[in-house]
Design a protein around this motif. Structure first.
Motif, PDB file in Angstrom:
ATOM      1  N   ARG A  37       0.817  -1.212   0.000  1.00 55.87           N
ATOM      2  CA  ARG A  37       0.000   0.000   0.000  1.00 55.87           C
ATOM      3  C   ARG A  37       0.852   1.266   0.000  1.00 55.87           C
ATOM      4  O   ARG A  37       0.325   2.375   0.022  1.00 55.87           O
ATOM      5  CB  ARG A  37      -0.951  -0.007   1.196  1.00 55.87           C
ATOM      6  N   LEU A  38       2.156   1.067  -0.020  1.00 56.70           N
ATOM      7  CA  LEU A  38       3.087   2.184  -0.171  1.00 56.70           C
ATOM      8  C   LEU A  38       3.714   2.116  -1.551  1.00 56.70           C
ATOM      9  O   LEU A  38       3.882   1.034  -2.116  1.00 56.70           O
ATOM     10  CB  LEU A  38       4.186   2.122   0.893  1.00 56.70           C
ATOM     11  N   CYS A  39       4.055   3.260  -2.113  1.00 61.86           N
ATOM     12  CA  CYS A  39       4.747   3.249  -3.402  1.00 61.86           C
ATOM     13  C   CYS A  39       6.233   3.540  -3.224  1.00 61.86           C
ATOM     14  O   CYS A  39       6.995   3.528  -4.191  1.00 61.86           O
ATOM     15  CB  CYS A  39       4.122   4.264  -4.363  1.00 61.86           C
ATOM     16  N   GLY A  40       6.668   3.808  -1.988  1.00 62.26           N
ATOM     17  CA  GLY A  40       8.087   4.046  -1.750  1.00 62.26           C
ATOM     18  C   GLY A  40       8.299   4.916  -0.532  1.00 62.26           C
ATOM     19  O   GLY A  40       7.380   5.172   0.263  1.00 62.26           O
ATOM     20  N   PRO A 128       2.274   6.901   0.247  1.00 60.51           N
ATOM     21  CA  PRO A 128       1.192   5.935  -0.018  1.00 60.51           C
ATOM     22  C   PRO A 128       0.898   5.823  -1.511  1.00 60.51           C
ATOM     23  O   PRO A 128       1.108   6.762  -2.278  1.00 60.51           O
ATOM     24  CB  PRO A 128      -0.014   6.535   0.727  1.00 60.51           C
ATOM     25  N   ARG A 129       0.411   4.664  -1.906  1.00 58.04           N
ATOM     26  CA  ARG A 129      -0.083   4.502  -3.268  1.00 58.04           C
ATOM     27  C   ARG A 129      -1.388   5.262  -3.423  1.00 58.04           C
ATOM     28  O   ARG A 129      -2.090   5.527  -2.446  1.00 58.04           O
ATOM     29  CB  ARG A 129      -0.335   3.020  -3.578  1.00 58.04           C
ATOM     30  N   ALA A 137      -4.026   9.273   0.288  1.00 60.40           N
ATOM     31  CA  ALA A 137      -3.631   9.429   1.688  1.00 60.40           C
ATOM     32  C   ALA A 137      -2.405  10.330   1.764  1.00 60.40           C
ATOM     33  O   ALA A 137      -1.536  10.278   0.899  1.00 60.40           O
ATOM     34  CB  ALA A 137      -3.324   8.068   2.295  1.00 60.40           C
ATOM     35  N   PRO A 138      -2.310  11.162   2.799  1.00 61.47           N
ATOM     36  CA  PRO A 138      -1.144  12.057   2.916  1.00 61.47           C
ATOM     37  C   PRO A 138       0.110  11.277   3.277  1.00 61.47           C
ATOM     38  O   PRO A 138       0.030  10.234   3.938  1.00 61.47           O
ATOM     39  CB  PRO A 138      -1.548  13.006   4.046  1.00 61.47           C
ATOM     40  N   PRO A 139       1.276  11.739   2.833  1.00 63.42           N
ATOM     41  CA  PRO A 139       2.528  11.079   3.234  1.00 63.42           C
ATOM     42  C   PRO A 139       2.769  11.253   4.725  1.00 63.42           C
ATOM     43  O   PRO A 139       2.308  12.219   5.340  1.00 63.42           O
ATOM     44  CB  PRO A 139       3.594  11.803   2.394  1.00 63.42           C
ATOM     45  N   GLY A 202      -4.216   1.372   7.998  1.00 63.32           N
ATOM     46  CA  GLY A 202      -4.396   0.501   6.849  1.00 63.32           C
ATOM     47  C   GLY A 202      -3.461   0.790   5.689  1.00 63.32           C
ATOM     48  O   GLY A 202      -3.552   0.146   4.639  1.00 63.32           O
ATOM     49  N   ILE A 203      -2.543   1.730   5.847  1.00 64.78           N
ATOM     50  CA  ILE A 203      -1.637   2.094   4.747  1.00 64.78           C
ATOM     51  C   ILE A 203      -0.194   2.056   5.258  1.00 64.78           C
ATOM     52  O   ILE A 203       0.486   1.056   5.151  1.00 64.78           O
ATOM     53  CB  ILE A 203      -1.994   3.487   4.173  1.00 64.78           C
TER      54      ILE A 203
END
Length: 685
Positions: A37-40, A128-129, A137-139, A202-203
């Motif tokens: 659910r994270l992109c990095g 987040p993705r 969602a905010p970083p 959840g993220i």
């Protein structure tokens, strides 16, 4: 209390403790490999920070510095990050739950003998993705503190208050610990001081059990894996944070293309892959404009542009350019006049140079891939290139392997990179975030030589191409050995490696006479065009071969029911099956891409091909389709139900293993339904 989980680790290769810190680094820089659910993550700043006499956090030293790997280019050049890290570390003491800058139990306290030590702090932003519904969602930010002496990593989540200052989110603090038990036995643990208060969004912060059941086993495995990757980290040349934002914007902008895709290819794969490639290029080009002080957006030519979607996106985003392909696609008509696509055959030579173009693109450009650095070098001194190699081609045809110590993919990438070096480029390598196994790109942006040496480089390029052609001829003859002094350069040192005189005379126009471009009309060679009676005969012969062999032992289905009475036949390797087919059949199959294996896989109702072995498919062992199956595929499955005869009902000595009501195929002609599926037909224009 507070122990989330422990994993035993046995280190037989002296990987620890160094392997543990390598695993932690993966979790710091690339959390998306564990948390989808994270992109990095962007590393904003990192550096050493001091402890006081009693092991408490103290005022930072000048050792704190901004930047770090994984942050992208702007992260490595952010002096503000160092100041922010120093300020956060100065405030951490008063905010920690144990007070006075000390860690609460059951955490391992910071520091070593004498309690006076330095720690390493990392300030990272979790990205987040994008979400299909609702705003993204905010970083989130984390201060991560590594204590090498004690083998601990403490994660301090940060949240911004109404005054714009960061405070530690105490309920989500956790620590990863490495413990040496004895000899080769170690353990990796995750602890949290307040498990009852853990808040899952959840993220960035899944449920606490996820840390113990999902993250912990991965960290334990990575800690003792000593397999350095053949490739660069994903998106190592650009900012991950910027990529995430631009990708989500473009994905939203072009998502309708999936619904109207007229080609027979998978729309989701091709649309989102081209969106990802376009995102990468847009950020790469933006960085280049900043570095060179340019205001005008770069122009481009996409050689072998295929469906043209990448050209369409880049044109829409303000970059002038066009795509060229030997064959027109149906989707081209949907783009409109602002998207510039051209149906033309490209023959590497003086007539296909692009002196007014900033960038050449080769996105799965097949036989043109090794030529693109050459065309860029000879087009102009300022022309750059981007290639994403897929199929393996040399200058003259299919690429032949020369090194058994590398994978074929790695060897081919090294060859294409070597072409770039010979052409005078500083070649950079990166790994894209696309749904493909071939996702390494090569970029030639800057030159290694001054403009005054263009003629010298051009002569070097010609010699290199001629050597490759001579090497190919010698390799085919299998008469002469090769001198692989440098196994990565791919240059054959065979003497007298010039083209025949009558061919060098024409090299001024076409650089390699005999070059074979892609065919204008795409030949379908996947066994689909074979006559049905021929296919039916092969299927029946192979099935009888398996059924007449020694039956397999009885086994159970997914419900544990015994399935002894139905003949499942034996399994044979593809080679063993081929040995039982006549030469004419094999010759006919050999003319098709994939041959026997493709034909058997196409007939998946009857056969299952696993790890090179052929089995009779037993439909009782098939798992029920998941409820999460895409709606389109569920609809197609329903429409295809009972539209074809059951092969087993007609041909198997024991009939079908399933009762009629459970079998997706018709048990007799009276059960046949008329198909509601309108099959797509390929029209070549």
């Amino acid at each position: 209390m507070g122990l989330v989980g422990t994993a035993a680790v046995r280190d037989g290769g002296a990987a620890l403790p160094g392997g543990f810190w390598a695993a932690v680094r993966v979790w710091l820089e690339k959390p998306q490999v564990a948390n989808r659910r994270l992109c990095g993550a962007a590393i904003e700043a990192e550096g050493t920070v001091p402890l006081g006499e009693g092991g408490e956090a103290s005022i930072p030293l000048a050792a704190v510095r901004g930047g770090g790997s994984g942050a992208g280019r702007e992260g490595r050049a952010a002096p503000a990050g160092a100041a922010e890290l120093g300020q956060l570390w100065g405030e951490v003491g008063s905010q920690l739950p144990a007070g006075r800058g000390l860690l609460p139990p059951p955490f391992t306290p910071w520091g070593g003998p004498g309690r006076r030590a330095e720690l390493r702090a990392v300030l990272r932003t979790l990205l987040p993705r994008g979400r299909s519904a609702g705003p993204p969602a905010p970083p989130g930010k984390e201060l991560v503190v590594q204590d090498v002496y004690n083998g601990t990593v403490t994660f301090l989540p940060l949240e911004e208050n109404t005054e714009g200052k960061y405070q530690i989110k105490k309920c989500n603090i956790y620590q990863i610990q490495l413990t040496h038990i004895k000899d080769e036995d170690w353990s990796v643990s995750v602890v949290a001081p307040f498990p009852e208060d853990w808040f899952s969004d959840g993220i960035a912060y899944p449920k606490l059990a996820w840390l113990g059941n999902e993250l912990l086993p991965k960290l334990a495995k990575w800690s003792v894996e000593q397999k350095p990757s053949e490739f660069k980290s994903t998106l190592s040349l650009i900012s991950v944070a910027k990529y995430s934002k631009v990708y989500q914007d473009l994905k939203e902008k072009y998502k309708e293309m999936v619904k109207v895709w007229p080609e027979v290819t998978d729309p989701e794969k091709f649309v989102y892959e081209d969106v990802a490639i376009a995102t990468y290029l847009l950020i790469l080009w933006e960085e280049e404009r900043k570095e060179k002080g340019l205001t005008k957006k770069q122009s481009f030519i996409d050689l072998g542009c295929g469906n043209g979607l990448l050209v369409h996106i880049l044109n829409n985003e303000g970059h002038s350019g066009r795509g060229i392909d030997v064959r027109r696609r149906k989707i081209w008509d949907m783009y409109g006049p602002e998207t510039h696509l051209e149906e033309s055959t490209i023959l590497p030579g003086d007539s296909h140079l692009f002196p007014d173009t900033d960038w050449l693109i080769g996105n799965h450009s097949d036989e043109l891939t090794p030529w693109i650095p050459v065309i860029a070098a000879r087009s102009s001194y300022s022309c750059s290139y981007f290639v994403l190699p897929c199929c393996f081609f040399d200058f003259h045809g299919k690429y032949s392997r020369r090194q058994s110590k590398k994978t074929q993919y790695r060897e081919y990438l090294d060859f294409v990179a070597q072409v770039g070096f010979v052409c005078g480029f500083h070649v950079e390598e990166d790994c894209l975030r696309i749904p493909s196994t071939k996702r390494v790109c090569l970029i030639g942006k800057n030159r290694t030589y001054p403009p005054t040496e263009c003629a010298l480089i051009d002569k070097q390029i010609t010699q290199y191409i001629n050597n490759r052609q001579t090497c190919a001829v010698v390799m085919c003859d299998r008469r002469v050995g090769f001198n692989h002094k440098d196994h990565s350069d791919g240059v054959c040192k065979e003497a007298g490696s010039q083209l025949p005189e009558n061919e060098t005379d024409t090299a001024g126009t076409i650089w390699m006479p005999g070059f074979q471009p892609r065919e204008k009309v795409e030949q379908i060679r996947n066994c689909a065009s074979l006559p049905q009676d021929f296919v039916d005969d092969v299927v029946l012969n192979v099935a009888n071969l398996l059924l007449n062999g020694t039956p397999q032992k009885s086994c159970s289905n997914v419900h544990g029911e015994n399935m002894n009475t139905w003949n499942q036949g034996e399994s044979l390797s593809l080679k063993e099956v081929a040995e039982h087919l006549n030469k004419e059949t094999l010759k006919r199959l050999k003319s098709e891409y994939g041959g026997l294996q493709t034909l058997l896989k196409n007939n998946h109702q009857v056969f299952e091909v696993l790890n090179g072995r052929v089995h009779i498919r037993d439909w009782r062992k098939e798992k029920p389709s998941r409820k999460t199956k895409p709606e389109v595929k569920r609809r197609l499955s329903a429409e295809a139900f009972k539209t074809r005869l059951c092969w087993f009902f007609v041909h198997h000595p024991d009939g079908c293993s399933l009762p009629s009501e459970s079998c997706p195929y018709a048990h007799g002609t009276e059960e046949l339904r008329q198909s509601q599926i309108i099959k797509k037909k390929k029209h070549i224009k």
